[in-house]
Scaffold this motif. Sequence first.
Motif, PDB file in Angstrom:
ATOM      1  N   GLN A 225       0.813  -1.211   0.000  1.00  0.00           N
ATOM      2  CA  GLN A 225       0.000   0.000   0.000  1.00  0.00           C
ATOM      3  C   GLN A 225       0.850   1.266   0.000  1.00  0.00           C
ATOM      4  N   ALA A 226       2.113   1.125   0.358  1.00  0.00           N
ATOM      5  CA  ALA A 226       3.012   2.284   0.396  1.00  0.00           C
ATOM      6  C   ALA A 226       3.842   2.408  -0.884  1.00  0.00           C
ATOM      7  N   ALA A 227       3.625   1.503  -1.842  1.00  0.00           N
ATOM      8  CA  ALA A 227       4.418   1.521  -3.072  1.00  0.00           C
ATOM      9  C   ALA A 227       3.988   2.665  -3.984  1.00  0.00           C
ATOM     10  N   ALA A 228       4.970   3.271  -4.652  1.00  0.00           N
ATOM     11  CA  ALA A 228       4.674   4.331  -5.616  1.00  0.00           C
ATOM     12  C   ALA A 228       4.086   3.714  -6.880  1.00  0.00           C
ATOM     13  N   PRO A 229       3.233   4.445  -7.604  1.00  0.00           N
ATOM     14  CA  PRO A 229       2.643   3.901  -8.828  1.00  0.00           C
ATOM     15  C   PRO A 229       3.684   3.760  -9.941  1.00  0.00           C
ATOM     16  N   GLY A 230       3.401   2.844 -10.868  1.00  0.00           N
ATOM     17  CA  GLY A 230       4.279   2.685 -12.015  1.00  0.00           C
ATOM     18  C   GLY A 230       4.873   1.306 -12.152  1.00  0.00           C
ATOM     19  N   GLY A 231       4.695   0.465 -11.142  1.00  0.00           N
ATOM     20  CA  GLY A 231       5.273  -0.875 -11.173  1.00  0.00           C
ATOM     21  C   GLY A 231       6.388  -0.997 -10.176  1.00  0.00           C
ATOM     22  N   PRO A 232       6.701  -2.227  -9.719  1.00  0.00           N
ATOM     23  CA  PRO A 232       7.722  -2.426  -8.683  1.00  0.00           C
ATOM     24  C   PRO A 232       9.074  -1.828  -9.057  1.00  0.00           C
ATOM     25  N   GLY A 233       9.490  -0.818  -8.306  1.00  0.00           N
ATOM     26  CA  GLY A 233      10.805  -0.226  -8.484  1.00  0.00           C
ATOM     27  C   GLY A 233      10.932   0.782  -9.605  1.00  0.00           C
ATOM     28  N   VAL A 234       9.917   0.922 -10.455  1.00  0.00           N
ATOM     29  CA  VAL A 234      10.048   1.794 -11.629  1.00  0.00           C
ATOM     30  C   VAL A 234      10.267   3.256 -11.246  1.00  0.00           C
TER      31      VAL A 234
END
Length: 253
Positions: A225-234
């Motif tokens: 839920q804390a990940a930035a949008p765009g895909g993992p690590g992008v």
Amino acid sequence: MATAIKTAPEMSKDEREARKLLASCYRVFAMMGWDELIFNHITLKVPGEDNAFLINPYGLHFSEVCASNLVKIDLDGNTLDGSLYPVNKAGFTQHSVFHRNRPDAHCIIHTHTTATMAVCSTEEGLQPTNFYACNFVGQVAYHDFEGVTVRSEEGERLVKNIGDKNVLLLKNHGPVVMGKTLPEAFLTYWALQRACEIQLATASVGTPLMVGQDVIDVHQRDIGQAAAPGGPGVPDFAAMVRLVDKIDDSWRN
């Protein structure tokens, strides 16, 4: 700066983009101090060519790697792009066996940073004592030290020990991190590096607090839920490349 080699005229657009992506990653690692003289490796499969991957030319520092001087080799170690640069046998032996046996591992990172090697050299290994370490509980495999990785027969044990996990801690040696994409592998590596740095710092000032499995389960459930949008690590990797470009954008050559 090392001069670029002549690359094959039939190179695909996808390979050109893969070269730029991988070259930028080497420069990010150099900027972060995650390099080790002319050693260590980050490899990336060539899109559309299951038998081919890109690796750094042996003899160049990470800060000298650019898109055109990366070496394209097959899983048997044959150079496919006419490069005159040699390839480190230890790097080929280890990375080729994973690329061959883990089709999902499009990017593979192996380093010798102080923090990761220190944790790999402890009996306890990575411990759940900080935010980042909790990401990896139950997701890390281990492999006993057998000396420098130049013997192909060790490959069977490497593959068996990592199983379906994306992080393998080589005891007394260093980490191997894999990802379906380069940005994904980068972010996993970054979090592992931070986990190891903090574990060492914690041990130097007092008794580490272990996080309980119940909290770890919640942490791993919610971390997405804390990940930035765009895909993992992008977006994370793109931000680092922007920093590299402010220093030197010759990796694009």
